[in-house]
Motif scaffolding. Structure first.
Motif, short mmCIF file in Angstrom:
data_model
loop_
_atom_site.label_atom_id
_atom_site.label_comp_id
_atom_site.label_asym_id
_atom_site.label_seq_id
_atom_site.Cartn_x
_atom_site.Cartn_y
_atom_site.Cartn_z
N ASN A 116 0.81 -1.21 0.00
CA ASN A 116 0.00 0.00 0.00
C ASN A 116 0.84 1.26 0.00
O ASN A 116 0.36 2.34 0.31
CB ASN A 116 -0.92 -0.01 1.23
CG ASN A 116 -2.21 -0.74 0.90
OD1 ASN A 116 -2.42 -1.07 -0.26
ND2 ASN A 116 -3.03 -0.97 1.89
N ILE A 148 2.34 4.84 -4.92
CA ILE A 148 2.11 4.32 -6.26
C ILE A 148 2.83 5.25 -7.23
O ILE A 148 2.48 6.42 -7.38
CB ILE A 148 0.61 4.29 -6.59
CG1 ILE A 148 -0.16 3.55 -5.51
CG2 ILE A 148 0.39 3.64 -7.95
CD1 ILE A 148 -1.67 3.53 -5.72
N GLN A 203 -3.85 13.14 -4.24
CA GLN A 203 -3.89 11.85 -3.54
C GLN A 203 -2.56 11.67 -2.80
O GLN A 203 -1.50 11.81 -3.39
CB GLN A 203 -4.06 10.71 -4.54
CG GLN A 203 -5.30 10.83 -5.40
CD GLN A 203 -6.57 10.78 -4.58
OE1 GLN A 203 -6.72 9.94 -3.68
NE2 GLN A 203 -7.50 11.71 -4.85
N ASN A 260 -0.86 9.13 -1.73
CA ASN A 260 0.11 8.08 -2.06
C ASN A 260 0.29 7.86 -3.55
O ASN A 260 0.70 6.81 -3.98
CB ASN A 260 -0.29 6.78 -1.37
CG ASN A 260 -1.76 6.49 -1.59
OD1 ASN A 260 -2.48 7.33 -2.15
ND2 ASN A 260 -2.21 5.33 -1.17
N MET A 261 -0.02 8.88 -4.31
CA MET A 261 0.24 8.75 -5.73
C MET A 261 1.32 9.74 -6.14
O MET A 261 1.34 10.88 -5.69
CB MET A 261 -1.02 9.02 -6.55
CG MET A 261 -2.08 7.96 -6.33
SD MET A 261 -3.51 8.17 -7.39
CE MET A 261 -4.62 6.98 -6.65
N GLN A 270 -10.36 5.59 -8.23
CA GLN A 270 -10.71 4.26 -7.73
C GLN A 270 -10.05 3.18 -8.60
O GLN A 270 -9.53 2.19 -8.10
CB GLN A 270 -12.24 4.10 -7.71
CG GLN A 270 -12.68 2.77 -7.12
CD GLN A 270 -12.13 2.55 -5.71
OE1 GLN A 270 -12.25 3.41 -4.84
NE2 GLN A 270 -11.48 1.40 -5.48
N TYR A 327 -6.45 2.59 -7.78
CA TYR A 327 -6.28 1.72 -6.60
C TYR A 327 -6.57 0.27 -6.96
O TYR A 327 -5.85 -0.64 -6.57
CB TYR A 327 -7.18 2.19 -5.46
CG TYR A 327 -6.68 3.44 -4.78
CD1 TYR A 327 -5.42 3.48 -4.19
CD2 TYR A 327 -7.47 4.59 -4.72
CE1 TYR A 327 -4.95 4.63 -3.58
CE2 TYR A 327 -7.01 5.74 -4.10
CZ TYR A 327 -5.74 5.76 -3.54
OH TYR A 327 -5.28 6.89 -2.93
N ASP A 328 -7.65 0.06 -7.70
CA ASP A 328 -8.02 -1.30 -8.07
C ASP A 328 -6.89 -1.99 -8.84
O ASP A 328 -6.46 -3.08 -8.47
CB ASP A 328 -9.29 -1.30 -8.95
CG ASP A 328 -10.54 -1.02 -8.13
OD1 ASP A 328 -10.46 -1.09 -6.89
OD2 ASP A 328 -11.59 -0.74 -8.73
N HIS A 340 -3.85 -1.24 -9.05
CA HIS A 340 -2.65 -1.39 -8.21
C HIS A 340 -2.76 -2.60 -7.30
O HIS A 340 -1.77 -3.22 -6.95
CB HIS A 340 -2.43 -0.11 -7.40
CG HIS A 340 -1.14 -0.13 -6.65
ND1 HIS A 340 -1.09 -0.06 -5.29
CD2 HIS A 340 0.14 -0.22 -7.07
CE1 HIS A 340 0.18 -0.11 -4.90
NE2 HIS A 340 0.95 -0.20 -5.98
N CYS A 341 -3.99 -2.93 -6.92
CA CYS A 341 -4.19 -4.11 -6.07
C CYS A 341 -4.47 -5.36 -6.87
O CYS A 341 -4.88 -6.39 -6.33
CB CYS A 341 -5.34 -3.89 -5.10
SG CYS A 341 -5.06 -2.53 -3.99
#
Lengths: 219, 219
Positions: B3, B6, B28, B30-31, B117, B120-121, B123-124
């Motif tokens: 997490n 990114i 954001q 963490n971007m 969103q 994030y998706d 990235h996961c």
DNA sequence: TGGAAAACGGGTGTTTTGCCCGATTTTGTA
DNA sequence: TACAAAATCGGGCAAAACACCCGTTTTCCA
């Protein structure tokens, strides 16, 4: 024209692009975004409400009415300053937009600085064309095979674009608020002017002339 | 997936759009945008150089190589996370992009929040498709013309090809040695089978399905 | 401000379409 | 080989669309 605050109305259907404008224009000391619209209808409405000094608009709007919107706004306020900022590098579209009353045409391929300069130019009453478009227009007028298409009036061009995206006469009449009969007559005149004998030829021609791109109509 | 930060590589040929991404993504926590590319070639090069966690890319690049670029990058690094963010709402393009290795496909019609969103998706490791594209793909594969076109008989297919190259019923009748009336009937049946309501839609469909290629009508 | 061009839309005879039908000719397969 | 199913062919006919005419209004410039 004065050098005071330039109040701008943004018209673009993509939120991310509007974010881009904001980030860019708000760095300029004397530019101020007073409103944003994401469709032609909304643009017309907000123009009347806010009376901005300048309108930056993309042509590919959900209601497909970029050029039509320019006409409407200019009809309502002939002094309106409209700067087109779009991805379309097609000289035909550019010249129709200018015929309709735009005072500038910049493609999105240009650097932000070009847009900024164009905003100042248009605000001072100077016609602004980006270099790629100037070149495209020049090339086109020298050797352009698109002669016939240029004979079309703004309205005809507008209707052509709608026709070749497979909208019915009734739908077009609805969009433009005119009688379906007028649409049919206009459709006929377009075919006659372009020298084609059916809608399929018309579609091929439209694609060839990049009035629409193949696939534009695929939902 | 972790997490942490990114690291993102942006690929879009329009500077103004990249400005938009920046304004949006840098909010954001963490971007982090590590680099920007404006062509497929550049994207490939910068990918190798920066090894970002995620690549956001538009498909309409100057070298027209959006999907090709995805393939190249995936070949070089199969684990690459690529999120397509484009204006194209065409399910065929979307599925090709995914076939090529994209892990998400969001159209620019969506609100910025949808993009966030999706980042994030992807990235996961979750595939991200915007709703409009999901719908378009569903429509296309369930009731889609790709299926319908296979329902055509040999004769119908033959006539379709002639029809969409703008030949008249009389000409086709001549070529096939049948009555113009049969051609007209067949033409009607084709339209009904494919679920289109006029010849323009039929032409677009034929191009889309590569019954004829767009180049065939160019010039 | 006057005249030309564009936009609009009614009228009308002619074609084309949409959809029906039945008559032949393949075609697949039991 | 038999025979049903599918494909091909085309007539008929009402409804719709088209091609072409026209005059009126609106818009645009010089």
């Amino acid at each position: 024209m004065n050098n005071r605050q330039i109040n701008i109305l943004l018209v673009d259907d993509h939120a991310i692009v509007r974010e881009g404008y904001r980030a860019l224009l708000e760095k300029q000391p004397n530019m101020n975004i007073v409103a944003e619209a994401s469709s032609g209808e909304e643009a017309y409405f907000l123009f009347k409400q806010y009376r901005p000094n300048l309108l930056i608009m993309d042509l590919s709007l959900p209601d497909q009415s970029g050029i039509e919107t320019i006409s409407r706004i200019k009809k309502y306020e002939p002094a309106a300053n409209i700067l087109v900022f779009t991805m379309h590098q097609n000289p035909l579209i550019a010249s129709k937009a200018i015929q309709a009353g735009a005072r500038g045409y910049i493609t999105k391929n240009n650097l932000p600085a070009v847009l900024i300069q164009a905003i100042y130019d248009v605000h001072c009453g100077v016609m602004a064309l980006s270099q790629d478009i100037e070149k495209a227009i020049a090339l086109d007028s020298v050797a352009g095979p698109a002669v016939a298409i240029k004979e079309l009036t703004v309205r005809e061009f507008e209707i052509l674009r709608l026709v070749v995206t497979a909208k019915s006469a009734a739908e077009i009449a609805e969009i433009l608020n005119i009688s379906p009969k007028t649409v049919a007559n206009c459709h006929y005149l377009i075919k006659r002017k372009l020298g084609v004998s059916n809608d399929i030829e018309l579609t091929h021609l439209a694609i060839k002339m990049q009035v629409i791109d193949p696939g534009e109509c695929l939902q």
